[in-house]
Structures are given as C-alpha cells and as structure tokens.
Enzyme design. Structure first.
Site, PDB file in Angstrom:
ATOM      1  N   ALA A   8      94.845 120.202  60.997  1.00 44.45           N
ATOM      2  CA  ALA A   8      95.506 121.404  61.397  1.00 44.45           C
ATOM      3  C   ALA A   8      94.632 122.252  62.517  1.00 44.45           C
ATOM      4  O   ALA A   8      94.566 123.272  62.470  1.00 44.45           O
ATOM      5  CB  ALA A   8      95.606 122.323  60.188  1.00 44.45           C
ATOM      6  N   GLY A   9      94.104 121.307  63.288  1.00 43.40           N
ATOM      7  CA  GLY A   9      93.889 122.105  64.903  1.00 43.40           C
ATOM      8  C   GLY A   9      94.603 122.505  65.623  1.00 43.40           C
ATOM      9  O   GLY A   9      95.741 122.964  65.175  1.00 43.40           O
ATOM     10  N   ALA A  10      94.557 122.510  66.965  1.00 44.86           N
ATOM     11  CA  ALA A  10      95.471 123.249  67.666  1.00 44.86           C
ATOM     12  C   ALA A  10      96.982 122.530  67.545  1.00 44.86           C
ATOM     13  O   ALA A  10      97.844 123.279  67.392  1.00 44.86           O
ATOM     14  CB  ALA A  10      94.819 123.053  69.172  1.00 44.86           C
ATOM     15  N   MET A  11      97.004 121.361  67.725  1.00 45.68           N
ATOM     16  CA  MET A  11      98.361 120.719  67.918  1.00 45.68           C
ATOM     17  C   MET A  11      98.783 120.768  66.464  1.00 45.68           C
ATOM     18  O   MET A  11     100.021 120.966  66.097  1.00 45.68           O
ATOM     19  CB  MET A  11      98.215 119.135  68.336  1.00 45.68           C
ATOM     20  CG  MET A  11      99.857 118.747  68.778  1.00 45.68           C
ATOM     21  SD  MET A  11     100.452 119.465  70.084  1.00 45.68           S
ATOM     22  CE  MET A  11      99.437 119.031  71.477  1.00 45.68           C
ATOM     23  N   ALA A 132      98.633 122.798  73.047  1.00 51.70           N
ATOM     24  CA  ALA A 132      98.379 123.826  72.225  1.00 51.70           C
ATOM     25  C   ALA A 132      96.815 123.982  72.345  1.00 51.70           C
ATOM     26  O   ALA A 132      96.218 123.014  72.895  1.00 51.70           O
ATOM     27  CB  ALA A 132      98.588 123.434  70.670  1.00 51.70           C
ATOM     28  N   LYS A 188     100.392 105.675  77.424  1.00 48.12           N
ATOM     29  CA  LYS A 188      99.558 107.021  77.196  1.00 48.12           C
ATOM     30  C   LYS A 188      98.145 106.605  76.943  1.00 48.12           C
ATOM     31  O   LYS A 188      97.218 107.142  77.518  1.00 48.12           O
ATOM     32  CB  LYS A 188     100.096 107.751  75.916  1.00 48.12           C
ATOM     33  CG  LYS A 188      99.212 109.107  76.028  1.00 48.12           C
ATOM     34  CD  LYS A 188      99.954 109.886  74.802  1.00 48.12           C
ATOM     35  CE  LYS A 188      99.162 111.204  74.718  1.00 48.12           C
ATOM     36  NZ  LYS A 188      99.787 112.138  73.714  1.00 48.12           N
ATOM     37  N   ASN A 196      89.467 108.963  80.379  1.00 53.60           N
ATOM     38  CA  ASN A 196      88.511 109.876  79.508  1.00 53.60           C
ATOM     39  C   ASN A 196      87.133 109.194  79.747  1.00 53.60           C
ATOM     40  O   ASN A 196      86.112 109.911  80.005  1.00 53.60           O
ATOM     41  CB  ASN A 196      88.954 109.388  78.150  1.00 53.60           C
ATOM     42  CG  ASN A 196      90.048 110.710  77.669  1.00 53.60           C
ATOM     43  OD1 ASN A 196      89.728 111.493  77.279  1.00 53.60           O
ATOM     44  ND2 ASN A 196      91.278 110.279  78.028  1.00 53.60           N
ATOM     45  N   SER A 261      89.586 115.321  77.578  1.00 55.54           N
ATOM     46  CA  SER A 261      89.494 115.703  76.350  1.00 55.54           C
ATOM     47  C   SER A 261      87.972 115.241  75.568  1.00 55.54           C
ATOM     48  O   SER A 261      87.104 115.743  75.003  1.00 55.54           O
ATOM     49  CB  SER A 261      90.266 115.614  75.332  1.00 55.54           C
ATOM     50  OG  SER A 261      90.588 114.085  74.907  1.00 55.54           O
TER      51      SER A 261
END
Length: 313
Positions: A8-11, A132, A188, A196, A261
């Site tokens: 339940a982080g940002a996204m 997010a 992706k 990265n 990221s």
C-alpha cells in the site's frame, strides 16, 4: 467486492482509495511501520487532483493476516518484486479457490512465483499507466489520468478477467482487457532494462545518460537481448519502436531531468534493487535458452556489486 491491496505504498494507496470510494470493501496491507500506523490513526489522506480527502480504510501488517479467516475476491499486488513471495506467504489465508490475483509489478517472471500460491486460472498480469507519490507516511499525492491493461494467463480465467476490468472501470481506474498483455509487460520491462541499471550505475538522470554518445549503442544491445529472449517465449518485440520510445524519454521537457526509480532506491536510499527481475531475469532466461546476454548479465552483476558497496538493505 472484497479487495486486498498487497503493498500500500504510493500506487497501492491510489488503487485502494479509488476502489474504496467506488463502494468496494477494501483492506490495505503494508509493512512500512510509519505508513501503517499513520493510516491506522488518521486514515489515508490524499491530495486527489487538488482536493484534500481522507478515507478510513483498514490497514494491516502482512503478519496480521496469518490468522485471518476472511478470504477476498481480488488481491492487487503492488509490492517490490523482491518482497512478492514473502507477502504471498503472509496473506495465504486471504486466498480462496475463487480469489483472483492481479499482479501489476514491474519486471518479469512474477507468474512463476504466483503459481505456487494461486490457481493459474485466477492469475491476471497487467501494467498500469497511473502515477502516484507519497508526500509523507499516510499522505498520497494523486494527479492525472491513467489506465490498467490486464489479461488472464490461462484461457480458463478470461471471464474473471473481464469481471475485474469492470470493477476497475467503475472505480475510474480505466480497466482495459488486453489480447496480448505479455507484449506490454515485456515492452515495459525493456524500457526499465535500458534505463534503470544504466542511470543508477552512472549516477545520472535519464537525459544526462541519453546525451552521451554511448547511449544509443547500449540501448540497442540491451533491447536486442530482451527481444531474443522474449521471442523464445512467444513475444516478438518491435525493437525499433522500443528504441524510439526509450530515446524519447531523454527529452528534458519530459522525464529526462528525472532519475529512474532504481537510482532512487539504491543511490539515494541504499535499498536493494529489483535488477534480478529486469535485466537479471533476461540473463537467467537467456542461460536457460542457451542465448548470450552479455549486457544484461554485466549490468546485473554491476548493480549487485554497487548494492554491496553501499551496504544496501
């Protein structure tokens, strides 16, 4: 619908909030102490397209799920790739014979882990274009529009996949049923695989890396390795389109001024990376298919060396 957001982080906060506000019975699951305790005390707060809102969504630590007796209809996974198996092990009591699991993690090979915990017909793979951020523990910043592209990995799961698309649409999350989500997942992953590790090791923004004379040759080599391995798995990548897509990110007026990221995880916060699920996954699959993947292998080894140098955890 009873829905659990695993990570339940940002996204995860975005998806949990939007699904909760559309009338679903949602629980959040996360292991970040400050985040969990803040939401337990004050609710999940968000700057939602400029509007300050608060929702009292239940949140739990993964270990609190081990004695849970209530199974859910949908689990959306937003953990770090390295935390996926630990999370699934902890939330096993939530998973029933009809529970669908939607995996929206970056990288490759997550379905191999999911199949140890969930029936193959109940596994959905997807990618999301939503963004997010977290301004502080328990406070999300949610702007813009997006969508979620998903597909069942087993033909028997198609009806369930369409049902979940409708749930996401109703929540305003832009659910789309894909006829070839594996292509999107590989595409992706290929974008992440070119930017990265390179930007992390060079301690450079996307645009700074792109401005070097070495960037395009490096991109071409990495993309060709992804394409060779993907083809063995029935996915034919358009290498020129992907190269053009990645090169477009170098624009300083877009995301060129940003670090990817992985750089934020390792260089800024000394956290272990997801390299084993991006370039490392291609290297691992390449060995299995007897395909050379020198760039992906070397990048993976260098990132792991940097993790050790920085004592990442």
């Amino acid at each position: 619908m009873k829905i659990a957001i695993a990570g339940a982080g940002a996204m995860g906060s975005r998806f949990g909030l939007m699904l909760y506000r559309s009338g679903n019975d949602v629980v959040l699951i996360d292991q970040w102490h400050d985040h969990v305790e803040t939401i337990k005390k004050n609710g999940l707060k968000a700057n939602y397209n400029g509007q300050e809102i608060t929702e009292q969504i239940p949140i739990f630590y993964p270990q609190e799920m081990t004695s849970n007796k209530t199974q859910v209809e949908l689990i959306i996974v937003f953990t770090k790739a390295t935390q996926l198996e630990h999370m699934l092990q902890a939330i096993k009591p939530l998973i029933g014979i009809k529970t669908m699991v939607l995996c929206l993690l970056n990288g490759l090979g997550h379905e191999d882990i999911l199949q140890h915990y969930v029936s193959k017909k109940n596994i959905l793979l997807g990618i999301t274009m939503w963004t997010a951020g977290l301004e502080a523990p328990g406070k999300a910043k949610l702007f813009g529009d997006g969508e979620v592209e998903l597909q069942n990995i087993d033909p028997a799961g198609e009806a369930g996949a369409h049902r979940m698309v409708n749930v996401l649409k109703k929540a305003g999350l832009g659910g789309i049923y894909s006829s070839n989500v594996k292509y999107s997942v590989w595409r992706k992953a290929c974008v992440n695989g070119t930017l990265n590790g390179t930007c992390t090791l060079l301690d450079a923004t996307i645009g700074a890396f792109g401005a070097t004379t070495a960037a395009i040759p490096i991109l071409k080599a990495i993309i060709s390795e992804f394409a060779a391995v993907a083809q063995k798995e029935g996915v034919v990548l358009n290498q020129k389109e992907i190269l053009d897509h990645v090169a477009a990110t170098f624009d300083p007026n877009g995301i060129g001024m940003h670090y990817p990221s992985m750089h934020q995880d390792l260089i800024k916060n000394h956290r272990l990376t997801e390299i084993d699920y991006i370039n490392g996954a291609v290297a691992r699959k390449g060995r299995a298919y007897n395909l050379p993947t020198p760039y992906c292998t070397f990048l993976t080894e260098l990132v792991h060396a940097e993790e050790q140098i920085l004592k990442a955890r």
